[in-house]
Design a protein around this motif. Structure first.
Motif, short mmCIF file in Angstrom:
data_model
loop_
_atom_site.label_atom_id
_atom_site.label_comp_id
_atom_site.label_asym_id
_atom_site.label_seq_id
_atom_site.Cartn_x
_atom_site.Cartn_y
_atom_site.Cartn_z
N GLU A 196 -2.24 1.04 6.10
CA GLU A 196 -2.80 -0.26 6.47
C GLU A 196 -1.76 -1.38 6.36
O GLU A 196 -1.99 -2.43 5.77
CB GLU A 196 -4.05 -0.57 5.66
N ARG A 214 -10.13 7.75 7.13
CA ARG A 214 -9.10 8.51 6.43
C ARG A 214 -8.29 9.29 7.46
O ARG A 214 -8.85 10.07 8.24
CB ARG A 214 -9.75 9.46 5.43
N TRP A 215 -7.00 9.03 7.51
CA TRP A 215 -6.12 9.74 8.44
C TRP A 215 -5.77 11.09 7.85
O TRP A 215 -5.42 11.20 6.67
CB TRP A 215 -4.87 8.92 8.71
N LEU A 216 -5.84 12.14 8.66
CA LEU A 216 -5.67 13.51 8.19
C LEU A 216 -4.36 14.16 8.61
O LEU A 216 -3.95 15.14 8.00
CB LEU A 216 -6.83 14.39 8.70
N GLY A 246 -13.10 2.85 5.36
CA GLY A 246 -13.50 4.23 5.13
C GLY A 246 -12.81 5.26 6.01
O GLY A 246 -12.98 6.47 5.80
N ASN A 252 0.80 -1.22 0.00
CA ASN A 252 0.00 0.00 0.00
C ASN A 252 0.84 1.28 0.00
O ASN A 252 0.30 2.35 0.19
CB ASN A 252 -0.91 0.03 1.24
N VAL A 258 -1.94 4.63 8.36
CA VAL A 258 -2.44 5.31 7.16
C VAL A 258 -2.42 4.35 5.97
O VAL A 258 -3.36 4.29 5.18
CB VAL A 258 -1.59 6.56 6.85
N SER A 316 -8.34 12.09 12.25
CA SER A 316 -8.90 11.23 11.22
C SER A 316 -10.33 11.64 10.93
O SER A 316 -10.92 12.47 11.64
CB SER A 316 -8.86 9.76 11.66
N LYS A 317 -10.88 11.04 9.88
CA LYS A 317 -12.26 11.32 9.49
C LYS A 317 -12.90 10.01 9.06
O LYS A 317 -12.30 9.21 8.34
CB LYS A 317 -12.29 12.32 8.34
N LEU A 318 -14.12 9.80 9.54
CA LEU A 318 -14.88 8.59 9.20
C LEU A 318 -16.32 8.98 9.01
O LEU A 318 -16.93 9.57 9.91
CB LEU A 318 -14.75 7.53 10.30
#
Length: 135
Positions: free
Chosen positions: A53, A78-80, A76, A4, A51, A103-105
């Motif tokens: 995985e 997403r690390w910010l 889903g 990845n 980030v 992060s955002k989910l």
């Protein structure tokens, strides 16, 4: 290069402003992947591994006494970004790193504020032990 992994010239996910290959990528790939020079470098590489995985890397850098059987990644998520607030050497073989990871989910932002504990194993490698959530 891990499956990845971003392009080696892409800025590293840990926020260091270095290219991935010259930052966390060197710890994720190759024979030195467990040789981060200090607890902060290991913590940054573990953030980047979340980030990207890279479950095998996360397990390999987790102290055996506290290591889970497997790593599950939230679909889903997403690390910010990562902010390292402090790196404290307790002694030659123990350290703490305080950080905030955002992060955002599902459209909702999250903030993880933790003080992580690290130890150096018998082979001299830094390993993540555990962490304490901060308010």
């Amino acid at each position: 290069m891990p499956r990845n992994a971003p392009d080696p010239a892409t800025p590293c996910p840990c926020g260091s402003a270095l290219p991935y290959a010259g930052c966390c990528g060197r710890w994720h790939d190759g024979p030195l992947h467990l040789q981060a020079p200090d607890a902060e470098a290991l913590m940054r590489s573990r953030y980047s591994a979340f980030v990207l995985e890279l479950g095998d890397y996360l397990l390999a850098t987790w102290a055996e006494a506290t290591r889970p059987g497997r790593i599950d990644f939230e679909p889903g998520l997403r690390w910010l970004g990562l902010q390292v607030r402090a790196h404290r050497a307790i002694d030659a073989d123990h350290a703490e790193v305080e950080f905030v990871a955002r992060s955002k989910l599902g459209g909702r932002a999250h903030r993880l504020h933790e003080t992580s504990r690290f130890t150096r194993d018998a082979a001299g490698r830094w390993m993540y032990v555990d962490g304490e959530m901060q308010a």
